[in-house]
Design an enzyme around this catalytic site. Structure first.
Site, PDB file in Angstrom:
ATOM      1  N   HIS A   1      29.442  61.571  38.627  1.00 19.44           N
ATOM      2  CA  HIS A   1      28.851  62.849  39.651  1.00 19.44           C
ATOM      3  C   HIS A   1      30.069  63.561  40.377  1.00 19.44           C
ATOM      4  O   HIS A   1      29.830  64.529  40.992  1.00 19.44           O
ATOM      5  CB  HIS A   1      27.873  62.068  40.503  1.00 19.44           C
ATOM      6  CG  HIS A   1      28.495  61.482  41.699  1.00 19.44           C
ATOM      7  ND1 HIS A   1      28.760  62.025  42.960  1.00 19.44           N
ATOM      8  CD2 HIS A   1      28.723  60.044  41.854  1.00 19.44           C
ATOM      9  CE1 HIS A   1      29.253  60.928  43.799  1.00 19.44           C
ATOM     10  NE2 HIS A   1      29.310  59.758  43.112  1.00 19.44           N
TER      11      HIS A   1
ATOM     12  N   CYS B   1      31.910  59.169  51.958  1.00 15.55           N
ATOM     13  CA  CYS B   1      31.234  57.797  52.167  1.00 15.55           C
ATOM     14  C   CYS B   1      31.406  57.217  53.451  1.00 15.55           C
ATOM     15  O   CYS B   1      30.779  56.510  53.973  1.00 15.55           O
ATOM     16  CB  CYS B   1      32.059  56.929  51.215  1.00 15.55           C
ATOM     17  SG  CYS B   1      31.943  57.316  49.470  1.00 15.55           S
TER      18      CYS B   1
ATOM     19  N   GLN C   1      38.956  60.612  41.285  1.00 16.68           N
ATOM     20  CA  GLN C   1      39.230  62.117  41.868  1.00 16.68           C
ATOM     21  C   GLN C   1      40.279  62.727  40.807  1.00 16.68           C
ATOM     22  O   GLN C   1      40.604  64.024  40.668  1.00 16.68           O
ATOM     23  CB  GLN C   1      39.732  62.165  43.006  1.00 16.68           C
ATOM     24  CG  GLN C   1      38.833  61.525  44.044  1.00 16.68           C
ATOM     25  CD  GLN C   1      37.572  62.623  44.470  1.00 16.68           C
ATOM     26  OE1 GLN C   1      37.448  63.473  43.818  1.00 16.68           O
ATOM     27  NE2 GLN C   1      36.702  62.247  45.280  1.00 16.68           N
TER      28      GLN C   1
ATOM     29  N   ASN D   1      41.166  60.701  47.846  1.00 16.89           N
ATOM     30  CA  ASN D   1      39.802  61.677  47.944  1.00 16.89           C
ATOM     31  C   ASN D   1      39.871  62.323  49.097  1.00 16.89           C
ATOM     32  O   ASN D   1      38.987  63.384  49.219  1.00 16.89           O
ATOM     33  CB  ASN D   1      38.664  60.731  47.791  1.00 16.89           C
ATOM     34  CG  ASN D   1      38.846  59.445  48.620  1.00 16.89           C
ATOM     35  OD1 ASN D   1      39.707  58.725  48.532  1.00 16.89           O
ATOM     36  ND2 ASN D   1      37.810  59.380  49.533  1.00 16.89           N
TER      37      ASN D   1
ATOM     38  N   SER E   1      33.534  57.549  37.669  1.00 20.84           N
ATOM     39  CA  SER E   1      32.481  58.266  37.984  1.00 20.84           C
ATOM     40  C   SER E   1      31.928  59.454  37.499  1.00 20.84           C
ATOM     41  O   SER E   1      32.742  60.725  37.583  1.00 20.84           O
ATOM     42  CB  SER E   1      32.473  58.233  39.576  1.00 20.84           C
ATOM     43  OG  SER E   1      31.376  58.697  40.280  1.00 20.84           O
TER      44      SER E   1
ATOM     45  N   THR F   1      31.881  52.887  42.593  1.00 23.10           N
ATOM     46  CA  THR F   1      31.781  51.567  43.705  1.00 23.10           C
ATOM     47  C   THR F   1      31.609  50.313  42.859  1.00 23.10           C
ATOM     48  O   THR F   1      32.441  49.445  43.210  1.00 23.10           O
ATOM     49  CB  THR F   1      30.816  51.972  44.736  1.00 23.10           C
ATOM     50  OG1 THR F   1      30.965  52.947  45.488  1.00 23.10           O
ATOM     51  CG2 THR F   1      30.636  50.633  45.730  1.00 23.10           C
TER      52      THR F   1
ATOM     53  N   THR G   1      19.384  46.930  32.069  1.00 26.55           N
ATOM     54  CA  THR G   1      19.061  47.931  31.165  1.00 26.55           C
ATOM     55  C   THR G   1      20.028  49.307  31.511  1.00 26.55           C
ATOM     56  O   THR G   1      19.825  49.606  32.682  1.00 26.55           O
ATOM     57  CB  THR G   1      17.556  48.301  31.234  1.00 26.55           C
ATOM     58  OG1 THR G   1      16.605  46.978  30.943  1.00 26.55           O
ATOM     59  CG2 THR G   1      17.271  49.382  30.210  1.00 26.55           C
TER      60      THR G   1
HETATM   61  N1  PMP Z   1      36.704  56.137  44.531  1.00 27.31           N
HETATM   62  C1  PMP Z   1      37.000  57.465  45.055  1.00 27.31           C
HETATM   63  C2  PMP Z   1      38.356  57.852  44.766  1.00 27.31           C
HETATM   64  C3  PMP Z   1      35.979  58.009  45.365  1.00 27.31           C
HETATM   65  O1  PMP Z   1      36.101  59.344  45.689  1.00 27.31           O
HETATM   66  C4  PMP Z   1      34.511  57.648  45.387  1.00 27.31           C
HETATM   67  C5  PMP Z   1      33.270  58.536  45.790  1.00 27.31           C
HETATM   68  N2  PMP Z   1      33.467  58.875  47.023  1.00 27.31           N
HETATM   69  C6  PMP Z   1      34.327  56.557  44.629  1.00 27.31           C
HETATM   70  C7  PMP Z   1      35.387  55.662  44.370  1.00 27.31           C
HETATM   71  C8  PMP Z   1      32.876  56.261  44.783  1.00 27.31           C
HETATM   72  O2  PMP Z   1      32.359  56.437  43.482  1.00 27.31           O
HETATM   73  P1  PMP Z   1      30.670  56.409  43.537  1.00 27.31           P
HETATM   74  O3  PMP Z   1      30.181  57.378  44.273  1.00 27.31           O
HETATM   75  O4  PMP Z   1      30.417  56.700  42.077  1.00 27.31           O
HETATM   76  O5  PMP Z   1      30.127  54.878  43.885  1.00 27.31           O
END
Ligand code: PMP
Length: 379
Positions: free
Chosen positions: A202, A324, A180, A150, A200, A71, A238
């Site tokens: 996670h 999200c 993704q 996504n 990202s 994000t 940091t």
């Molecule tokens: N871009 C895409 C295509 C995603 O699937 C996501 C997560 N849903 C994000 C951006 C945002 O990633 P983060 O959770 O690391 O902010």
């Protein structure tokens, strides 16, 4: 037994990532900006991860900037690119199927007076790269396009679009939200013709709170956050050393096995789709053009949330759409030409390399069971 099939929302961190995080929380806890050896050790951890991620992108480690996640990377890429050109180039091209972090960043710029051109999929649900190229002109500062959607797993024609853009407008900045697709299909910065790439941790078995933005050499961005000189002033504050360390381990573990994992997941997807499509009415919204890790299906007559909670009672976790949006309709499925009925009954099943044939069989049975019980109830 819990069956977790919401890996596009987030993944369970891998053991190697967890170990690296723990190591930084317990022993290697220095501040990378400190001048003593504890600081230096932490700095070395970060620089090593920079190299690992750069290698995965076949890019220069100096171009990797750590952020708190995609994000933030998307915000930095879009707002930073627009600010670097100022009002000299007030036009941005993007698509209608982007993640909220891109959609809302460009919307903010639109409110500031930017002209935003949003390219939609055609009647077959396909984004035409020529539509993107033809929309650009010499007032365009940025083209932002995701690699893999996504919600459906649809793979966008980023390489062809960016190639055409760069050929005609070499100074136009190209940004790809590759969240993704990264470590699921090969993502090479130069092949993509991308100046900026968002990642990202996670989503690939690292922890939450770490991401990166790749910035190609000589591409000038304006920073959004002000502070010290961390990440060369592009992203002061940091560094989240433990999560960055875990990010690096996650990438390292996946490196070298992208194709093997892709083939295994493709087989799982085919098996599941073959089984589930035997049920009258079920529609598979993720065709062969999609990344096999994400399977979007519709079970007409049963609202997504109802089926989601029915499956949850059986400890099977899937998503109704993009995580999200917290159940709110993102509108992206309608952009892919799904009717309201299909959008409202859509389920996103997203696989990981730990997903088994058995788990998908149990899921298919549970959906079939749900169809009998829930349709009867609502009928
Ligand atoms: N871009 C895409 C295509 C995603 O699937 C996501 C997560 N849903 C994000 C951006 C945002 O990633 P983060 O959770 O690391 O902010």
């Amino acid at each position: 037994m819990e069956i977790y099939l919401d890996n596009a929302a987030t993944t369970k961190p891998c053991r190697e990532s967890l170990n690296a995080v723990t190591e930084c929380m317990t022993r290697n806890y220095g501040n990378p900006s400190s001048l003593h050896s504890a600081g230096l050790r932490a700095q070395l951890v970060i620089d090593n991860v920079r190299k690992i991620i750069a290698k995965a992108l076949t890019a220069d480690p100096a171009g990797i900037y750590f952020t708190s996640g995609a994000t933030e990377s998307n915000n930095l890429a879009i707002l930073g690119a627009a600010a670097s050109y100022g009002k000299r180039r007030p036009k941005i091209i993007t698509t209608t199927v982007e993640h909220a972090s891109v959609r809302n960043s460009v919307k903010y710029l639109e409110e500031q007076g930017y002209e935003i051109v949003r390219i939609a999929p055609d009647s077959n649900g396909v984004i035409n790269h020529e539509d993107i190229i033809n929309a650009a002109d010499d007032r365009t500062c940025l083209v932002s396009m995701m690699l893999v959607n996504n919600e459906t797993g649809y793979i966008l024609p980023v390489r062809r679009a960016f190639y055409g853009i760069k050929k005609r407008f070499p100074d136009c900045i190209t940004h790809c939200d590759a969240v993704q697709g990264f470590m699921k299909i090969p993502v090479k910065a130069s092949e993509l013709n991308a100046d900026l790439i968002s990642l990202s941790a996670h989503k690939i078995y690292g922890g939450k709170g770490a991401g990166a933005l790749y910035i190609k050499k000589n591409v000038r961005l304006k920073n959004l956050v002000f502070g010290g000189s961390q990440e060369k002033g592009m992203r002061p504050g940091t560094e989240n050393v433990p999560m960055i360390a875990g990010f690096g381990e996650a990438v390292r573990v996946l490196s070298g096995s992208i194709q093997k994992r892709y083939d295994a997941i493709s087989r799982l997807k085919s098996m599941f789709c073959e089984r589930i499509s035997k049920n009258d009415g079920i529609i598979i919204n993720s065709g062969d053009e999609c990344l096999p890790y994400i399977i979007n299906i519709s079970v007409p007559g049963i609202r997504s949330e109802i089926m989601l909670h029915f499956l949850e009672e059986k400890e099977i976790y899937v998503s109704s759409g993009s995580a999200c949006s917290k159940g709110a309709k993102s509108g992206v499925l309608s952009e892919f030409r799904l009717s309201d009925e299909l959008s409202d009954s859509a389920l996103r099943i997203s696989l990981s390399h730990e997903t088994t044939v058995q788990e998908l069989r149990i899921l298919a049975e549970a959906i079939e069971n749900g169809m009998q019980k829930l349709q009867r109830k609502s009928g």
